[in-house]
Design a protein around this motif. Sequence first.
Motif, PDB file in Angstrom:
ATOM      1  N   GLY A   1       0.818  -1.202   0.000  1.00 34.84           N
ATOM      2  CA  GLY A   1       0.000   0.000   0.000  1.00 34.84           C
ATOM      3  C   GLY A   1       0.853   1.253   0.000  1.00 34.84           C
ATOM      4  N   ASP A   2       0.201   2.374   0.038  1.00 28.13           N
ATOM      5  CA  ASP A   2       0.878   3.667  -0.014  1.00 28.13           C
ATOM      6  C   ASP A   2       1.883   3.803   1.125  1.00 28.13           C
ATOM      7  N   GLY A   3       3.117   4.173   0.780  1.00 22.96           N
ATOM      8  CA  GLY A   3       4.157   4.396   1.773  1.00 22.96           C
ATOM      9  C   GLY A   3       4.961   3.173   2.138  1.00 22.96           C
ATOM     10  N   ASP A   4       4.595   2.001   1.626  1.00 23.72           N
ATOM     11  CA  ASP A   4       5.302   0.776   1.989  1.00 23.72           C
ATOM     12  C   ASP A   4       6.690   0.726   1.353  1.00 23.72           C
ATOM     13  N   ILE A   5       7.631   0.148   2.105  1.00 19.90           N
ATOM     14  CA  ILE A   5       8.985  -0.102   1.613  1.00 19.90           C
ATOM     15  C   ILE A   5       9.085  -1.573   1.245  1.00 19.90           C
ATOM     16  N   PHE A   6       9.399  -1.822  -0.018  1.00 20.08           N
ATOM     17  CA  PHE A   6       9.500  -3.180  -0.546  1.00 20.08           C
ATOM     18  C   PHE A   6      10.964  -3.587  -0.603  1.00 20.08           C
ATOM     19  N   MET A   7      11.267  -4.849  -0.273  1.00 19.17           N
ATOM     20  CA  MET A   7      12.652  -5.320  -0.260  1.00 19.17           C
ATOM     21  C   MET A   7      12.791  -6.633  -1.026  1.00 19.17           C
ATOM     22  N   ALA A   8      13.761  -6.664  -1.918  1.00 19.45           N
ATOM     23  CA  ALA A   8      14.151  -7.900  -2.609  1.00 19.45           C
ATOM     24  C   ALA A   8      15.671  -7.871  -2.770  1.00 19.45           C
ATOM     25  N   HIS A   9      16.220  -8.970  -3.258  1.00 21.24           N
ATOM     26  CA  HIS A   9      17.668  -9.076  -3.443  1.00 21.24           C
ATOM     27  C   HIS A   9      18.015  -9.131  -4.927  1.00 21.24           C
ATOM     28  N   MET A  10      19.265  -8.861  -5.211  1.00 22.75           N
ATOM     29  CA  MET A  10      19.741  -8.886  -6.593  1.00 22.75           C
ATOM     30  C   MET A  10      20.274 -10.273  -6.960  1.00 22.75           C
ATOM     31  N   GLY A  11      19.688 -11.252  -6.339  1.00 28.21           N
ATOM     32  CA  GLY A  11      20.081 -12.641  -6.561  1.00 28.21           C
ATOM     33  C   GLY A  11      20.297 -13.365  -5.254  1.00 28.21           C
ATOM     34  N   ILE A  12      19.667 -14.520  -5.101  1.00 28.52           N
ATOM     35  CA  ILE A  12      19.803 -15.346  -3.899  1.00 28.52           C
ATOM     36  C   ILE A  12      20.351 -16.708  -4.306  1.00 28.52           C
ATOM     37  N   TRP A  13      21.443 -17.111  -3.694  1.00 22.75           N
ATOM     38  CA  TRP A  13      22.096 -18.361  -4.055  1.00 22.75           C
ATOM     39  C   TRP A  13      21.182 -19.564  -3.801  1.00 22.75           C
ATOM     40  N   SER A  14      20.447 -19.548  -2.719  1.00 21.53           N
ATOM     41  CA  SER A  14      19.762 -20.758  -2.263  1.00 21.53           C
ATOM     42  C   SER A  14      18.408 -21.010  -2.924  1.00 21.53           C
ATOM     43  N   ARG A  15      17.796 -20.004  -3.532  1.00 17.77           N
ATOM     44  CA  ARG A  15      16.457 -20.193  -4.082  1.00 17.77           C
ATOM     45  C   ARG A  15      16.526 -20.876  -5.448  1.00 17.77           C
ATOM     46  N   LYS A  16      15.853 -22.014  -5.573  1.00 16.52           N
ATOM     47  CA  LYS A  16      15.913 -22.791  -6.809  1.00 16.52           C
ATOM     48  C   LYS A  16      15.299 -22.036  -7.976  1.00 16.52           C
ATOM     49  N   ASP A  17      14.120 -21.457  -7.783  1.00 14.78           N
ATOM     50  CA  ASP A  17      13.446 -20.679  -8.825  1.00 14.78           C
ATOM     51  C   ASP A  17      13.584 -19.204  -8.484  1.00 14.78           C
ATOM     52  N   PRO A  18      14.484 -18.473  -9.137  1.00 10.50           N
ATOM     53  CA  PRO A  18      14.735 -17.078  -8.770  1.00 10.50           C
ATOM     54  C   PRO A  18      13.458 -16.247  -8.797  1.00 10.50           C
ATOM     55  N   TRP A  19      13.387 -15.309  -7.867  1.00  5.97           N
ATOM     56  CA  TRP A  19      12.193 -14.479  -7.733  1.00  5.97           C
ATOM     57  C   TRP A  19      12.068 -13.459  -8.857  1.00  5.97           C
ATOM     58  N   ALA A  20      13.121 -12.744  -9.136  1.00  7.79           N
ATOM     59  CA  ALA A  20      13.023 -11.573 -10.020  1.00  7.79           C
ATOM     60  C   ALA A  20      12.565 -11.886 -11.442  1.00  7.79           C
ATOM     61  N   PRO A  21      13.111 -12.917 -12.117  1.00 11.17           N
ATOM     62  CA  PRO A  21      12.682 -13.138 -13.504  1.00 11.17           C
ATOM     63  C   PRO A  21      11.186 -13.389 -13.638  1.00 11.17           C
ATOM     64  N   ALA A  22      10.596 -14.040 -12.656  1.00 15.51           N
ATOM     65  CA  ALA A  22       9.170 -14.350 -12.727  1.00 15.51           C
ATOM     66  C   ALA A  22       8.295 -13.224 -12.193  1.00 15.51           C
ATOM     67  N   ASN A  23       8.795 -12.483 -11.203  1.00 17.80           N
ATOM     68  CA  ASN A  23       7.896 -11.621 -10.430  1.00 17.80           C
ATOM     69  C   ASN A  23       8.075 -10.123 -10.582  1.00 17.80           C
ATOM     70  N   LEU A  24       9.267  -9.653 -10.916  1.00 25.96           N
ATOM     71  CA  LEU A  24       9.471  -8.210 -10.866  1.00 25.96           C
ATOM     72  C   LEU A  24       8.617  -7.475 -11.896  1.00 25.96           C
ATOM     73  N   GLU A  25       8.620  -7.930 -13.130  1.00 24.79           N
ATOM     74  CA  GLU A  25       7.825  -7.268 -14.173  1.00 24.79           C
ATOM     75  C   GLU A  25       6.331  -7.260 -13.834  1.00 24.79           C
ATOM     76  N   PRO A  26       5.717  -8.399 -13.511  1.00 29.14           N
ATOM     77  CA  PRO A  26       4.287  -8.353 -13.173  1.00 29.14           C
ATOM     78  C   PRO A  26       4.000  -7.586 -11.893  1.00 29.14           C
ATOM     79  N   LEU A  27       4.947  -7.547 -10.969  1.00 27.30           N
ATOM     80  CA  LEU A  27       4.732  -6.772  -9.751  1.00 27.30           C
ATOM     81  C   LEU A  27       4.645  -5.286 -10.075  1.00 27.30           C
ATOM     82  N   LEU A  28       5.611  -4.774 -10.833  1.00 29.37           N
ATOM     83  CA  LEU A  28       5.596  -3.355 -11.178  1.00 29.37           C
ATOM     84  C   LEU A  28       4.364  -3.015 -12.016  1.00 29.37           C
TER      85      LEU A  28
END
Length: 263
Positions: free
Chosen positions: A208-235
Amino acid sequence: MALRLICAGAAAALVAALPAFAGAPQCRGTVYLTFDTGSQSQAELIAATLKRHNAKATFFLANEKTVRGDWSLDPSWAAFWRARVAEGHAFGSHTFDHVYYVKDGANGEIVVRPQFGGGAGRQASWDAARFCDEIRRVDARFMELTGHGLDPLWRAPGGKTSPRTLAAARGCGYAHVGWSPAGFSGDELSSARYPNALLLKQSLAGLGDGDIFMAHMGIWSRKDPWAPANLEPLLAGLERKGFCFATLREHPGYSDKMHKKTN
């Protein structure tokens, strides 16, 4: 007749211009995107996606091992960081060696455990000045790489702080930045238990308004990386809801803390 034609032409020009104004995005709220360094496997993708959406973010930097085999604050990353500076993003410290707070020690000291560097994996006891120096090491390196200093912001690895660490950082002018409960991307979690589709749904529903969102620029341990699947549809999804994006320089809780670092 000539006058009517001139007036009609002016009116037509005005009407033609109206859609440009009518179609201008209206911000119903602001989400503050932040990204911490990590394996850097998604660094270029994140940068390209932000640029495509003209979205400004705040990056928190540590000197972390990357998938290239180098380190995220090596000279080999200078061009990448210079490009982000030119795009108008903001930057804070994530401690140079990605140093975790462990506990408060005796005599006002802070017990820490660096993840990288010469003391990696070993606990150490630091006074406030040494803790502050660790935050400022990122500032000095960023200046070497880009010719620009950091904004007076820092984020503790894992978000782990104490009144003692917060006070130490304030003593040299750095304000701590966590993230909103709805702003936790979940990109550090198991992709088997927390698939990307679930994380995206939670973010779109919760932010919501004013929220601070946090993600990483790559996580070694996650099998399916977050950003390629989620960043575009999130924005895109947040934009459809009427949200705009800004750096923490514009955040009402931090805007008055800019330019207050001490030597």
